[in-house]
Scaffold this motif. Structure first.
Motif, short mmCIF file in Angstrom:
data_model
loop_
_atom_site.label_atom_id
_atom_site.label_comp_id
_atom_site.label_asym_id
_atom_site.label_seq_id
_atom_site.Cartn_x
_atom_site.Cartn_y
_atom_site.Cartn_z
N ILE A 175 31.07 17.72 53.61
CA ILE A 175 30.82 19.16 53.68
C ILE A 175 31.57 19.89 52.57
N SER A 176 32.72 19.38 52.14
CA SER A 176 33.43 19.98 51.00
C SER A 176 32.64 19.80 49.72
N ALA A 177 32.05 18.62 49.55
CA ALA A 177 31.21 18.39 48.37
C ALA A 177 30.00 19.30 48.36
N ALA A 178 29.37 19.47 49.52
CA ALA A 178 28.21 20.36 49.62
C ALA A 178 28.61 21.81 49.34
N THR A 179 29.78 22.22 49.83
CA THR A 179 30.24 23.58 49.60
C THR A 179 30.51 23.82 48.12
N LEU A 180 31.10 22.85 47.45
CA LEU A 180 31.37 22.99 46.02
C LEU A 180 30.07 23.08 45.22
N MET A 181 29.08 22.29 45.60
CA MET A 181 27.79 22.37 44.91
C MET A 181 27.15 23.74 45.10
N THR A 182 27.30 24.29 46.29
CA THR A 182 26.73 25.61 46.57
C THR A 182 27.46 26.71 45.82
N SER A 183 28.78 26.60 45.72
CA SER A 183 29.59 27.64 45.10
C SER A 183 29.69 27.51 43.59
N ALA A 184 29.37 26.32 43.06
CA ALA A 184 29.59 26.06 41.64
C ALA A 184 28.91 27.07 40.72
N PRO A 185 27.63 27.46 40.94
CA PRO A 185 27.02 28.43 40.02
C PRO A 185 27.76 29.77 39.97
N LEU A 186 28.20 30.27 41.13
CA LEU A 186 28.93 31.54 41.14
C LEU A 186 30.30 31.40 40.48
N LEU A 187 31.01 30.32 40.78
CA LEU A 187 32.33 30.11 40.18
C LEU A 187 32.22 29.96 38.67
N LEU A 188 31.23 29.20 38.22
CA LEU A 188 31.05 29.01 36.79
C LEU A 188 30.67 30.32 36.11
N GLY A 189 29.77 31.08 36.75
CA GLY A 189 29.38 32.37 36.19
C GLY A 189 30.54 33.33 36.08
N PHE A 190 31.40 33.36 37.10
CA PHE A 190 32.55 34.26 37.05
C PHE A 190 33.54 33.83 35.99
N LEU A 191 33.79 32.52 35.87
CA LEU A 191 34.72 32.04 34.86
C LEU A 191 34.23 32.35 33.45
N LEU A 192 32.91 32.28 33.25
CA LEU A 192 32.35 32.56 31.93
C LEU A 192 32.33 34.04 31.60
N PHE A 193 32.13 34.89 32.62
CA PHE A 193 31.95 36.33 32.37
C PHE A 193 33.01 37.18 33.06
N GLN A 194 34.17 36.60 33.37
CA GLN A 194 35.17 37.36 34.11
C GLN A 194 35.64 38.58 33.32
N ARG A 195 35.80 38.45 32.00
CA ARG A 195 36.26 39.59 31.21
C ARG A 195 35.23 40.71 31.23
N GLN A 196 33.95 40.35 31.02
CA GLN A 196 32.90 41.37 31.06
C GLN A 196 32.77 41.98 32.45
N PHE A 197 32.99 41.16 33.49
CA PHE A 197 32.89 41.65 34.86
C PHE A 197 33.95 42.71 35.14
#
Length: 266
Positions: free
Chosen positions: A234-256
């Motif tokens: 379930i932790s692996a599934a949660t990480l797969m689900t959250s990965a796009p949002l986490l990656l997007g925030f890390l890439l655009f955190q300054r602009q956000f």
């Protein structure tokens, strides 16, 4: 001393935020027997991700979630732009009352309208569709309020200059106001995508089949197994689900962050 306390508080909040993520990462890359205990010698494995992907149709869940967040955001941007511009610049009877009703809607939790929204979707024949998940959110009071405040900060002299050049009202909106509100659009877009990506209760109520369920509802299958909960999977599934949002925030955190600062509400 004040700066030191602020830094310590920021570190404390950061550690509190990252602790669940760190645990999920640990459990996801170790066998199940190490999911609830820490051992530096525990072997690493990525089989949990493979097992999680095979246990549920994640491809379909990702597609449903992508269609949901993009369609809702597109509708919100169009409707909130038109409504925000009307409240900011148009003069019509009852505008203050209507805007007050918009602000009133901000005080009502979506869960309060759960039953009534379900009855409405059933009357429209939309139960168990992606459209039914997003339809109640396509007119956002927060988006209208945010864009209205942003448009009110645009100098009216720009309107006059655009009209001298022969622009109509709609062209002024698209050529003057929308480009100046790009930071606000980015901030609101990231907020909207994050909310609908993580929304759980309403999609759970309105969907019945795999063909329409988003990621958050799909995760619930891991908590309903007869063998109990496997925290590593379930932790692996949660990480797969959250990965796009986490990656997007890390890439655009300054602009956000800068978008919210530039979209300061006055």
């Amino acid at each position: 001393m004040s700066r030191t306390l602020e830094t310590l508080a920021a570190w404390l909040l950061g550690l509190l935020w990252i602790a669940p993520l760190a645990y999920a990462l640990w459990a996801a890359v170790h066998p199940s027997m190490y999911a609830t205990r820490f051992d530096l010698l525990a072997p690493l494995t990525f089989d949990n991700f493979t097992a999680a992907w095979a246990a549920a149709p994640f491809g379909r869940y990702f597609l449903n979630t992508f269609l949901l967040v993009t369609s809702v955001l597109a509708a919100q941007l169009v409707l909130c732009t038109l409504a925000g511009f009307a409240f900011a610049r148009a003069k019509f009877p009852g505008s203050g009352l209507l805007f007050g009703l918009v602000l009133l809607q901000l005080m009502i939790l979506p869960d309060v309208l759960l039953v009534e929204n379900y009855r409405t979707m059933r009357a429209l024949g939309l139960v168990d569709t992606i459209l039914a998940i997003g339809l109640p959110y396509m007119a956002s009071a927060f988006g209208i309020f945010l864009l209205r405040q942003t448009f009110k900060q645009v100098p009216k002299e720009l309107d006059d200059a655009a009209r001298v050049e022969g622009c109509g009202t709609f062209r002024i909106l698209m050529r003057v106001y929308v480009p100046l509100a790009r930071p606000t659009y980015l901030a609101y877009g990231l907020t909207s995508v994050s909310f609908h990506w993580n929304n759980f209760l309403w999609p759970l109520v309105i969907t019945n089949t795999v063909e329409t369920r988003p990621l958050t509802v799909g995760l619930s299958v891991f908590a309903s197994t007869d063998q109990g909960i496997d925290w590593s999977i379930i932790s692996a599934a949660t990480l797969m689900t959250s990965a796009p949002l986490l990656l997007g925030f890390l890439l655009f955190q300054r602009q956000f962050v800068q978008s919210f600062m530039r979209a300061g509400i006055r």
